[in-house]
Design a protein around this motif. Structure first.
Motif, PDB file in Angstrom:
ATOM      1  N   ALA A  26       1.044  -1.165   0.071  1.00  0.00           N
ATOM      2  CA  ALA A  26      -0.207   0.088   0.108  1.00  0.00           C
ATOM      3  C   ALA A  26       0.998   1.464   0.104  1.00  0.00           C
ATOM      4  O   ALA A  26       1.190   1.228   1.162  1.00  0.00           O
ATOM      5  CB  ALA A  26      -0.857  -0.137   0.946  1.00  0.00           C
ATOM      6  N   LEU A  27       0.719   1.592  -1.301  1.00  0.00           N
ATOM      7  CA  LEU A  27       2.253   3.083  -1.584  1.00  0.00           C
ATOM      8  C   LEU A  27       1.284   4.221  -1.096  1.00  0.00           C
ATOM      9  O   LEU A  27      -0.290   4.682  -1.674  1.00  0.00           O
ATOM     10  CB  LEU A  27       2.733   2.426  -2.478  1.00  0.00           C
ATOM     11  N   PRO A  28       2.182   5.315  -0.237  1.00  0.00           N
ATOM     12  CA  PRO A  28       1.257   6.123  -0.305  1.00  0.00           C
ATOM     13  C   PRO A  28       1.702   7.301  -1.553  1.00  0.00           C
ATOM     14  O   PRO A  28       2.592   6.856  -2.295  1.00  0.00           O
ATOM     15  CB  PRO A  28       1.875   7.401   0.717  1.00  0.00           C
ATOM     16  N   THR A  29       0.114   7.925  -1.882  1.00  0.00           N
ATOM     17  CA  THR A  29       0.711   8.947  -2.931  1.00  0.00           C
ATOM     18  C   THR A  29      -0.478  10.044  -2.738  1.00  0.00           C
ATOM     19  O   THR A  29      -1.135   9.612  -1.843  1.00  0.00           O
ATOM     20  CB  THR A  29       0.014   7.964  -4.356  1.00  0.00           C
ATOM     21  N   GLU A  30       0.193  11.252  -3.566  1.00  0.00           N
ATOM     22  CA  GLU A  30      -0.963  12.359  -3.425  1.00  0.00           C
ATOM     23  C   GLU A  30      -1.818  12.103  -4.821  1.00  0.00           C
ATOM     24  O   GLU A  30      -2.492  13.180  -4.641  1.00  0.00           O
ATOM     25  CB  GLU A  30       0.155  13.395  -3.383  1.00  0.00           C
ATOM     26  N   ILE A  31      -1.535  11.739  -5.826  1.00  0.00           N
ATOM     27  CA  ILE A  31      -2.794  11.827  -6.788  1.00  0.00           C
ATOM     28  C   ILE A  31      -3.859  10.725  -7.126  1.00  0.00           C
ATOM     29  O   ILE A  31      -3.769  10.253  -8.450  1.00  0.00           O
ATOM     30  CB  ILE A  31      -1.637  11.805  -8.288  1.00  0.00           C
ATOM     31  N   GLY A  32      -3.791   9.863  -5.857  1.00  0.00           N
ATOM     32  CA  GLY A  32      -4.784   8.397  -5.537  1.00  0.00           C
ATOM     33  C   GLY A  32      -6.456   9.302  -5.389  1.00  0.00           C
ATOM     34  O   GLY A  32      -6.312  10.266  -5.559  1.00  0.00           O
ATOM     35  N   SER A  33      -7.151   8.444  -5.548  1.00  0.00           N
ATOM     36  CA  SER A  33      -8.289   8.785  -5.044  1.00  0.00           C
ATOM     37  C   SER A  33      -8.947   9.252  -4.344  1.00  0.00           C
ATOM     38  O   SER A  33      -9.976  10.211  -4.122  1.00  0.00           O
ATOM     39  CB  SER A  33      -9.727   7.511  -6.263  1.00  0.00           C
ATOM     40  N   HIS A  34      -8.107   9.560  -3.171  1.00  0.00           N
ATOM     41  CA  HIS A  34      -8.384   9.860  -1.392  1.00  0.00           C
ATOM     42  C   HIS A  34      -7.159  10.900  -1.493  1.00  0.00           C
ATOM     43  O   HIS A  34      -7.677  11.648  -0.304  1.00  0.00           O
ATOM     44  CB  HIS A  34      -8.141   9.142  -0.912  1.00  0.00           C
ATOM     45  N   GLY A  35      -6.315  11.656  -2.455  1.00  0.00           N
ATOM     46  CA  GLY A  35      -5.517  11.885  -2.812  1.00  0.00           C
ATOM     47  C   GLY A  35      -4.715  12.658  -1.170  1.00  0.00           C
ATOM     48  O   GLY A  35      -4.378  11.191  -1.177  1.00  0.00           O
ATOM     49  N   PRO A  36      -3.883  13.548  -0.808  1.00  0.00           N
ATOM     50  CA  PRO A  36      -2.622  13.447  -0.079  1.00  0.00           C
ATOM     51  C   PRO A  36      -3.532  12.448   1.727  1.00  0.00           C
ATOM     52  O   PRO A  36      -4.082  12.592   1.688  1.00  0.00           O
ATOM     53  CB  PRO A  36      -2.892  14.712   0.898  1.00  0.00           C
ATOM     54  N   GLY A  37      -1.947  11.723   1.291  1.00  0.00           N
ATOM     55  CA  GLY A  37      -2.136  11.097   2.644  1.00  0.00           C
ATOM     56  C   GLY A  37      -2.732   9.360   2.375  1.00  0.00           C
ATOM     57  O   GLY A  37      -3.200   8.512   2.869  1.00  0.00           O
ATOM     58  N   GLY A  38      -3.797   9.646   0.694  1.00  0.00           N
ATOM     59  CA  GLY A  38      -4.078   8.100   0.957  1.00  0.00           C
ATOM     60  C   GLY A  38      -3.263   7.568  -0.365  1.00  0.00           C
ATOM     61  O   GLY A  38      -2.188   7.343  -0.067  1.00  0.00           O
ATOM     62  N   ARG A  39      -3.742   5.853  -0.224  1.00  0.00           N
ATOM     63  CA  ARG A  39      -2.434   4.767  -0.350  1.00  0.00           C
ATOM     64  C   ARG A  39      -2.841   4.033  -1.902  1.00  0.00           C
ATOM     65  O   ARG A  39      -4.124   3.248  -1.977  1.00  0.00           O
ATOM     66  CB  ARG A  39      -2.060   3.527   0.535  1.00  0.00           C
ATOM     67  N   ALA A  40      -1.968   3.620  -2.311  1.00  0.00           N
ATOM     68  CA  ALA A  40      -2.142   2.860  -3.975  1.00  0.00           C
ATOM     69  C   ALA A  40      -1.934   1.524  -3.606  1.00  0.00           C
ATOM     70  O   ALA A  40      -1.002   1.156  -2.681  1.00  0.00           O
ATOM     71  CB  ALA A  40      -1.751   3.329  -4.604  1.00  0.00           C
ATOM     72  N   GLN A  41      -2.776  -0.047  -3.837  1.00  0.00           N
ATOM     73  CA  GLN A  41      -2.001  -1.341  -3.369  1.00  0.00           C
ATOM     74  C   GLN A  41      -2.179  -1.215  -4.451  1.00  0.00           C
ATOM     75  O   GLN A  41      -3.517  -1.636  -5.449  1.00  0.00           O
ATOM     76  CB  GLN A  41      -4.428  -1.609  -2.279  1.00  0.00           C
ATOM     77  N   TYR A  42      -1.543  -1.844  -4.226  1.00  0.00           N
ATOM     78  CA  TYR A  42      -0.354  -3.159  -5.244  1.00  0.00           C
ATOM     79  C   TYR A  42      -0.401  -4.460  -5.299  1.00  0.00           C
ATOM     80  O   TYR A  42       0.388  -4.724  -3.850  1.00  0.00           O
ATOM     81  CB  TYR A  42       0.859  -2.126  -6.233  1.00  0.00           C
ATOM     82  N   ALA A  43      -0.476  -5.650  -6.505  1.00  0.00           N
ATOM     83  CA  ALA A  43      -0.362  -6.741  -5.424  1.00  0.00           C
ATOM     84  C   ALA A  43       0.358  -7.857  -6.890  1.00  0.00           C
ATOM     85  O   ALA A  43       0.273  -7.148  -7.741  1.00  0.00           O
ATOM     86  CB  ALA A  43      -1.604  -7.767  -5.265  1.00  0.00           C
ATOM     87  N   PRO A  44       1.258  -8.447  -6.500  1.00  0.00           N
ATOM     88  CA  PRO A  44       1.759 -10.181  -7.887  1.00  0.00           C
ATOM     89  C   PRO A  44       0.782  -9.727  -8.606  1.00  0.00           C
ATOM     90  O   PRO A  44       0.343 -10.043  -8.014  1.00  0.00           O
ATOM     91  CB  PRO A  44       2.489 -10.172  -7.047  1.00  0.00           C
ATOM     92  N   ARG A  45       0.983  -9.954 -10.013  1.00  0.00           N
ATOM     93  CA  ARG A  45       0.264 -10.547 -11.335  1.00  0.00           C
ATOM     94  C   ARG A  45       0.237 -12.258 -10.607  1.00  0.00           C
ATOM     95  O   ARG A  45       1.640 -12.375 -10.969  1.00  0.00           O
ATOM     96  CB  ARG A  45       0.934  -9.589 -12.147  1.00  0.00           C
ATOM     97  N   THR A  46      -0.723 -12.756 -11.132  1.00  0.00           N
ATOM     98  CA  THR A  46      -0.851 -14.389 -10.485  1.00  0.00           C
ATOM     99  C   THR A  46       0.104 -14.809 -12.206  1.00  0.00           C
ATOM    100  O   THR A  46      -0.472 -14.398 -13.188  1.00  0.00           O
ATOM    101  CB  THR A  46      -1.795 -14.612 -10.585  1.00  0.00           C
TER     102      THR A  46
END
Length: 90
Positions: free
Chosen positions: A56-76
């Motif tokens: 879960a990577l902090p990002t200011e450009i996600g749908s929740h703005g500053p403080g939000g996190r973008a969730q990434y997981a390995p591709r099967t």
């Protein structure tokens, strides 16, 4: 290291960093889709469990703005690419 990865920009690199690309001796995962699409995540030193879980990577450009996190997981079947799973609020 894969030539495609060598062209990428590493997540967390400063915008004015003269060399924002991958560094020799490091391990990376390519982030696919979502707000961090195309960036490389440095996973050097991560355990197998951490790599399997994703991040879960902090990002200011996600749908929740500053403080939000973008969730990434390995591709099967292709753990070198991590797919976006959505954004979470702060």
């Amino acid at each position: 290291m894969d030539e495609h990865l060598m062209r990428g920009r590493v997540y967390g690199a400063d915008y004015d960093d003269p060399d924002p690309g991958p560094q020799p001796g490091h391990a990376y995962r390519e982030l696919v889709a979502g707000p961090l699409d195309g960036l490389l995540l440095d996973v050097t030193g991560w355990s197998e469990a951490q790599l399997a879980e994703g991040a879960a990577l902090p990002t200011e450009i996600g749908s929740h703005g500053p403080g939000g996190r973008a969730q990434y997981a390995p591709r099967t079947g292709d753990p070198r690419h991590w797919d976006w799973r959505g954004d979470t609020p702060p």
